[in-house]
Scaffold this active site. Structure first.
Site, short mmCIF file in Angstrom:
data_model
loop_
_atom_site.label_atom_id
_atom_site.label_comp_id
_atom_site.label_asym_id
_atom_site.label_seq_id
_atom_site.Cartn_x
_atom_site.Cartn_y
_atom_site.Cartn_z
N LEU A 17 1.12 -109.13 3.78
CA LEU A 17 0.17 -108.30 4.53
C LEU A 17 -0.91 -107.71 3.61
O LEU A 17 -2.02 -107.44 4.05
CB LEU A 17 0.90 -107.16 5.24
CG LEU A 17 1.91 -107.58 6.32
CD1 LEU A 17 2.64 -106.36 6.87
CD2 LEU A 17 1.19 -108.32 7.44
N GLY A 18 -0.58 -107.50 2.37
CA GLY A 18 -1.55 -106.93 1.44
C GLY A 18 -0.96 -106.82 0.04
O GLY A 18 0.26 -106.85 -0.14
N GLY A 20 -1.49 -104.75 -3.89
CA GLY A 20 -2.09 -103.66 -4.66
C GLY A 20 -1.75 -103.82 -6.12
O GLY A 20 -1.17 -104.82 -6.54
N GLY A 21 -2.11 -102.84 -6.90
CA GLY A 21 -1.89 -102.91 -8.33
C GLY A 21 -0.43 -102.81 -8.71
O GLY A 21 -0.01 -103.34 -9.73
N MET A 22 0.39 -102.13 -7.89
CA MET A 22 1.80 -101.95 -8.21
C MET A 22 2.72 -102.81 -7.36
O MET A 22 3.83 -103.12 -7.77
CB MET A 22 2.21 -100.48 -8.02
CG MET A 22 1.77 -99.56 -9.13
SD MET A 22 2.44 -97.89 -8.90
CE MET A 22 4.19 -98.23 -9.06
N ALA A 23 2.28 -103.14 -6.17
CA ALA A 23 3.20 -103.80 -5.25
C ALA A 23 2.44 -104.67 -4.26
O ALA A 23 1.21 -104.64 -4.18
CB ALA A 23 4.03 -102.76 -4.51
N VAL A 25 2.80 -105.92 -0.02
CA VAL A 25 3.44 -105.58 1.24
C VAL A 25 3.63 -106.87 2.05
O VAL A 25 2.68 -107.63 2.26
CB VAL A 25 2.59 -104.57 2.04
CG1 VAL A 25 3.27 -104.23 3.37
CG2 VAL A 25 2.37 -103.30 1.24
N LYS A 40 7.52 -103.15 1.22
CA LYS A 40 6.76 -103.05 -0.02
C LYS A 40 7.66 -103.43 -1.18
O LYS A 40 8.75 -102.85 -1.36
CB LYS A 40 6.20 -101.64 -0.20
CG LYS A 40 5.38 -101.46 -1.46
CD LYS A 40 4.88 -100.03 -1.61
CE LYS A 40 3.76 -99.75 -0.65
NZ LYS A 40 2.52 -100.48 -0.99
N ASP A 133 -3.25 -91.67 -3.82
CA ASP A 133 -3.98 -92.95 -3.69
C ASP A 133 -4.58 -93.09 -2.29
O ASP A 133 -4.44 -94.12 -1.64
CB ASP A 133 -3.05 -94.12 -4.00
CG ASP A 133 -3.82 -95.42 -4.22
OD1 ASP A 133 -4.99 -95.34 -4.63
OD2 ASP A 133 -3.25 -96.50 -3.98
#
Length: 391
Positions: A17-18, A20-23, A25, A40, A133
């Site tokens: 679904l998406g 990011g810098g850490m994880a 989803v 996540k 964030d």
């Protein structure tokens, strides 16, 4: 993991679904409760990163404690083959980033969006959880009534993780406050600053700080002052414009002190809009400090000068009259001997030290009774006349 992996023999993993810098989803399915979920997963490369894993776990537990209609619900938290994960509610709607990508939002929609986000943040802050964030990608649009829900509470980006991924630097830094970029720890005012940027971006249809280069972006955030909202969206009502302008002030002391205060100001509470802002602005008057204005710039009125002159004239006249009186007294022979004080003949009174001793015993004889009666007219003067004849 493959497209249909299972987590802890309960959650089926599907598409992404998406990221990011850490994880990332992933879309998932809870096989036990038969409902869609969003999962996540921490990036494998960051699992062994010092501090990253523990922060992910600690703050995931904090986010799981939150329950609010404007916060994405966290259902579960666990670990699968050494990789931590968070299970959240799955929303069918878009993110705020998708909505803004379609163009500037109507001012009244921006106002409603900010109210939803602030309501969620108010509940989180009351529970001691900072988001750290806030950005359009973390604001989800729920289908019923198109209300907004805040996602990823507490999933903060650490300094090390943010500076090892260029894409995340841009995605995170453009919503960071100047003091956070300078190295200060996150605070409530940082979350509210990011909310103000959400409103500004939604009105413009683009990011306030569009720089892609991290150094240029940091310089723009720390060294420039955003134009007032009224100058970029004239149709925005004054209350909405004033709230956003205060929320993105460069000085954190000029921003709102709480999400609840900012929300009240957004609803039209003028006291909430101004409370705490006036004392912070007072030091600006220091620019007027300087040497005091010379007294000569403010001469006394002529009226006061004439009054003082008349006073001097009167004083001189009084002094002159006194001088003349002194000379006249000096020339009067009767003034050489002080007049005796009137006393009663029934009670002997010793003469005061300043009075000369009586010249002869004759003077001590009692005077006629008529002249020495207390209260008789001229009683004091009789002694004066006798002294004058003896002189």
């Amino acid at each position: 993991m493959t497209g249909h992996d299972m987590l802890v023999d309960r959650y089926a993993l599907h598409g992404v679904l998406g990221r990011g810098g850490m994880a990332e989803v992933r879309e998932g399915w809870d096989t036990r409760l038969n409902r869609p979920v969003a999962i996540k997963l921490l990036h494998p490369a960051l699992i062994a990163e010092p501090g990253v894993r523990s922060r992910f776990e600690d703050e995931a537990r904090s986010a799981a404690q939150l329950c609010h209609q404007n916060i994405v619900t966290v259902y579960d938290f666990g670990e699968h083959h050494g990789s931590p994960f968070i299970v959240m509610e799955r929303l069918p709607g878009q993110t705020l980033a998708d909505v803004i990508a379609a163009g500037p939002m109507p001012a009244h929609h921006v106002r409603a969006m900010l109210d939803d986000v602030l309501a969620g943040l108010s509940a989180a802050h009351a529970a001691g959880v900072l988001h750290r964030d806030i950005k359009p990608g973390n604001i989800l649009v729920s289908a019923p009534g198109d209300s907004m829900k805040v996602a990823d509470f507490g999933i903060a980006k650490t300094g090390g993780a943010a500076y090892t991924m260029t894409g995340q630097i841009v995605g995170t830094m453009c919503y960071m406050s100047p003091e956070r970029i300078a190295g200060a720890p996150a605070s409530i005012r940082d979350d509210l600053y990011a909310v103000g940027l959400l409103g500004y971006e939604a009105l413009l249809g683009r990011r306030l700080f569009p720089q892609d280069n991290p150094a240029a972006l940091a310089h723009a955030i720390m060294g420039s002052t955003p134009p007032p909202v009224a100058s970029v969206r004239a149709d925005a009502d004054p209350v909405l414009a004033a709230v956003i302008d205060r929320a993105i002030a460069r000085d954190p002391a000029q921003r709102f002190g709480s999400a609840e205060q900012m929300r009240a100001a957004l609803s039209g509470d003028r006291r909430a809009l101004l409370d705490g802002a006036v004392p912070v602005q007072r030091p600006a008057t220091k620019v007027l400090e300087g040497p005091p204005v010379p007294v000569t710039h403010y001469p006394p009125p002529r009226r006061r000068q004439r009054t003082a002159g008349r006073k001097y004239g009167i004083a001189a006249g009084v002094l002159g009259a006194l001088a003349i009186s002194v000379v006249a007294l000096a020339m009067d022979p009767s003034s050489t001997t002080p007049a005796p004080q009137p006393v009663s003949t029934s009670t002997p009174v010793a003469p005061p030290p300043s009075v000369a001793p009586p010249p002869s015993p004759v003077v001590q004889q009692p005077a006629p009774a008529v002249e020495d009666q207390p209260g008789a007219p001229g009683g004091g003067g009789g002694h004066g006349k006798g002294n004058k004849k003896r002189g």
